[in-house]
Design an enzyme around this catalytic site. Sequence first.
Site, PDB file in Angstrom:
ATOM      1  N   ASN A  14       1.233  -1.607   0.158  1.00 63.99           N
ATOM      2  CA  ASN A  14      -0.600  -0.035  -0.036  1.00 63.99           C
ATOM      3  C   ASN A  14       0.978   1.467   0.207  1.00 63.99           C
ATOM      4  O   ASN A  14       1.218   1.517   0.786  1.00 63.99           O
ATOM      5  CB  ASN A  14      -1.374   0.079   1.149  1.00 63.99           C
ATOM      6  CG  ASN A  14      -1.696   1.247   0.964  1.00 63.99           C
ATOM      7  OD1 ASN A  14      -1.591   2.228   0.198  1.00 63.99           O
ATOM      8  ND2 ASN A  14      -2.247   1.555   2.535  1.00 63.99           N
ATOM      9  N   TRP A  15       0.852   1.715  -1.245  1.00 65.93           N
ATOM     10  CA  TRP A  15       1.949   3.089  -1.134  1.00 65.93           C
ATOM     11  C   TRP A  15       1.332   4.454  -0.407  1.00 65.93           C
ATOM     12  O   TRP A  15       2.290   5.158  -0.526  1.00 65.93           O
ATOM     13  CB  TRP A  15       1.782   3.936  -2.182  1.00 65.93           C
ATOM     14  CG  TRP A  15       2.868   2.013  -3.701  1.00 65.93           C
ATOM     15  CD1 TRP A  15       3.620   0.979  -3.235  1.00 65.93           C
ATOM     16  CD2 TRP A  15       3.166   2.690  -5.039  1.00 65.93           C
ATOM     17  NE1 TRP A  15       3.907   1.161  -3.867  1.00 65.93           N
ATOM     18  CE2 TRP A  15       3.998   1.450  -5.241  1.00 65.93           C
ATOM     19  CE3 TRP A  15       3.523   3.604  -6.009  1.00 65.93           C
ATOM     20  CZ2 TRP A  15       4.491   0.804  -6.574  1.00 65.93           C
ATOM     21  CZ3 TRP A  15       4.070   3.499  -6.454  1.00 65.93           C
ATOM     22  CH2 TRP A  15       4.821   2.647  -7.248  1.00 65.93           C
ATOM     23  N   LYS A  16       0.745   4.619   0.120  1.00 67.79           N
ATOM     24  CA  LYS A  16      -0.177   5.221   0.200  1.00 67.79           C
ATOM     25  C   LYS A  16      -0.085   6.509  -0.426  1.00 67.79           C
ATOM     26  O   LYS A  16       0.016   6.405  -2.139  1.00 67.79           O
ATOM     27  CB  LYS A  16       0.517   5.713   1.494  1.00 67.79           C
ATOM     28  CG  LYS A  16      -0.023   4.570   2.900  1.00 67.79           C
ATOM     29  CD  LYS A  16       0.571   4.419   3.913  1.00 67.79           C
ATOM     30  CE  LYS A  16       0.472   3.429   4.931  1.00 67.79           C
ATOM     31  NZ  LYS A  16       0.261   3.519   5.946  1.00 67.79           N
TER      32      LYS A  16
ATOM     33  N   HIS B 151      -9.906   1.532   4.238  1.00 63.88           N
ATOM     34  CA  HIS B 151      -8.674   1.625   5.604  1.00 63.88           C
ATOM     35  C   HIS B 151      -8.795   2.279   6.362  1.00 63.88           C
ATOM     36  O   HIS B 151      -9.165   3.151   6.372  1.00 63.88           O
ATOM     37  CB  HIS B 151      -6.961   1.947   4.615  1.00 63.88           C
ATOM     38  CG  HIS B 151      -5.863   2.183   4.848  1.00 63.88           C
ATOM     39  ND1 HIS B 151      -4.960   2.685   6.406  1.00 63.88           N
ATOM     40  CD2 HIS B 151      -4.521   1.340   5.102  1.00 63.88           C
ATOM     41  CE1 HIS B 151      -4.210   2.618   6.443  1.00 63.88           C
ATOM     42  NE2 HIS B 151      -4.188   1.521   5.841  1.00 63.88           N
TER      43      HIS B 151
ATOM     44  N   GLU C 136      -6.712   4.843   7.384  1.00 63.39           N
ATOM     45  CA  GLU C 136      -6.496   5.771   7.415  1.00 63.39           C
ATOM     46  C   GLU C 136      -8.265   7.059   6.696  1.00 63.39           C
ATOM     47  O   GLU C 136      -8.117   7.655   6.707  1.00 63.39           O
ATOM     48  CB  GLU C 136      -5.153   6.614   6.509  1.00 63.39           C
ATOM     49  CG  GLU C 136      -4.315   5.972   7.095  1.00 63.39           C
ATOM     50  CD  GLU C 136      -3.212   5.527   6.933  1.00 63.39           C
ATOM     51  OE1 GLU C 136      -2.867   6.016   5.071  1.00 63.39           O
ATOM     52  OE2 GLU C 136      -2.147   4.820   7.252  1.00 63.39           O
TER      53      GLU C 136
ATOM     54  N   GLU D  17      -5.639  -4.673  10.508  1.00 62.93           N
ATOM     55  CA  GLU D  17      -4.735  -2.970  10.866  1.00 62.93           C
ATOM     56  C   GLU D  17      -4.878  -2.974  12.100  1.00 62.93           C
ATOM     57  O   GLU D  17      -5.448  -2.222  11.585  1.00 62.93           O
ATOM     58  CB  GLU D  17      -4.609  -2.438   9.735  1.00 62.93           C
ATOM     59  CG  GLU D  17      -4.349  -3.268   7.869  1.00 62.93           C
ATOM     60  CD  GLU D  17      -3.553  -2.196   7.411  1.00 62.93           C
ATOM     61  OE1 GLU D  17      -2.082  -3.043   7.293  1.00 62.93           O
ATOM     62  OE2 GLU D  17      -4.323  -1.561   7.305  1.00 62.93           O
TER      63      GLU D  17
ATOM     64  N   GLY E 140       2.510   2.393  10.421  1.00 55.76           N
ATOM     65  CA  GLY E 140       3.059   3.077  10.502  1.00 55.76           C
ATOM     66  C   GLY E 140       3.629   4.173  11.978  1.00 55.76           C
ATOM     67  O   GLY E 140       4.557   5.118  11.727  1.00 55.76           O
TER      68      GLY E 140
ATOM     69  N   SER F 198       2.826  -2.221  10.263  1.00 58.92           N
ATOM     70  CA  SER F 198       4.789  -2.159  10.728  1.00 58.92           C
ATOM     71  C   SER F 198       5.251  -3.433  10.197  1.00 58.92           C
ATOM     72  O   SER F 198       6.278  -3.567  11.274  1.00 58.92           O
ATOM     73  CB  SER F 198       4.910  -1.415  12.076  1.00 58.92           C
ATOM     74  OG  SER F 198       4.158  -0.263  12.715  1.00 58.92           O
TER      75      SER F 198
ATOM     76  N   GLY G 206       2.547  -1.388   4.257  1.00 58.30           N
ATOM     77  CA  GLY G 206       3.027   0.369   3.924  1.00 58.30           C
ATOM     78  C   GLY G 206       3.967   0.514   3.411  1.00 58.30           C
ATOM     79  O   GLY G 206       4.654   0.311   2.718  1.00 58.30           O
ATOM     80  N   GLY G 207       4.978   1.534   4.265  1.00 58.77           N
ATOM     81  CA  GLY G 207       6.144   2.329   4.200  1.00 58.77           C
ATOM     82  C   GLY G 207       6.721   0.537   4.003  1.00 58.77           C
ATOM     83  O   GLY G 207       7.797   1.565   3.122  1.00 58.77           O
TER      84      GLY G 207
HETATM   85  C1  PEP Z   1      -1.140   0.692   5.946  1.00 57.20           C
HETATM   86  O1  PEP Z   1      -0.606   1.359   5.891  1.00 57.20           O
HETATM   87  O2  PEP Z   1      -1.599  -0.518   5.203  1.00 57.20           O
HETATM   88  C2  PEP Z   1       0.530   0.152   6.751  1.00 57.20           C
HETATM   89  C3  PEP Z   1       0.033  -1.800   7.126  1.00 57.20           C
HETATM   90  O3  PEP Z   1       0.878   0.494   6.706  1.00 57.20           O
HETATM   91  P1  PEP Z   1       2.960   0.631   8.062  1.00 57.20           P
HETATM   92  O4  PEP Z   1       3.254  -0.821   7.583  1.00 57.20           O
HETATM   93  O5  PEP Z   1       3.724   1.299   7.188  1.00 57.20           O
HETATM   94  O6  PEP Z   1       2.952   0.066   9.196  1.00 57.20           O
END
Ligand code: PEP
Length: 256
Positions: A12-14, A99, A101, A171, A177, A215, A236-237
């Site tokens: 997930n590039w956000k 998501h 967010e 999640e 994040g 994470s 994500g990251g």
């Molecule tokens: C996400 O945004 O779906 C996510 C899992 O982020 P991260 O891996 O950065 O915690």
Amino acid sequence: MSKQRTKLVVGNWKMHGRLADNAVLLEAVAQGVRGLQGAVKVGVCVPHPYLAQTQALLAGSPVQWGSQDVSAHEQGAYTGEVAADMVAEFAATLAIVGHSERRGYHHESADVVGIKAERALAAGLTPIVCVGETLEQHEAGLAQQVVGGQLDAVLAKLSPADAARIVVAYEPVWAIGTGKSATAAQAQDVHAFLRARLAQKGAAVGAVTLLYGGSVKPENAQELFGQQDIDGGLIGGASLKAQDFLAICSAAAAAL
Ligand code: PEP
């Protein structure tokens, strides 16, 4: 070791990326995934403006692609929204819905997330339905109640046949994040709960792919993905660095 369901790892590039950086990342991922020889399914969910570039660079590779959201509407006067059918026109197969967010910053209700899942399915996309509790809810011992309610709102909108086509991503909001992942045991507990809840809608629904997100890093991926009910990850990251993302994909293969 987990059951022999195929593993799935989705980035997930956000709201990250620029054309030049994307090209380097997508080419490295497409190349690296070939080394996995189909052991793991891999996807990337990119910002809408980059769907065409992603299609052009990933076509013919084993990597799937998709969006990070779809509109709850089919089409019409909804300025700024992007319909599921539009996403599908770029040969996309995936769409993240719900998501945290989006639920948080855009006030998406559980009901709206269910409609978005329906729209994605109707467009031929696989919705990756995100569920998760906040830190406050986690500390109050409400994780199962919260994720159960979020999942039920989606399942209520879908026939058993359609529900069997979704992917669910657990999640925990406090792990996204933050660098602070759930432990493998914590994640497995919630996944087992979600799987039992899904199975109430039929055996095929109980067998849907269940991802963990929050994470995930090369260092913790294999332990997480080795849990009985964790079929892969939403990343994500770490999906923005080809080396880390590919290491997580390899960890999924090693957890099979
Ligand atoms: C996400 O945004 O779906 C996510 C899992 O982020 P991260 O891996 O950065 O915690």
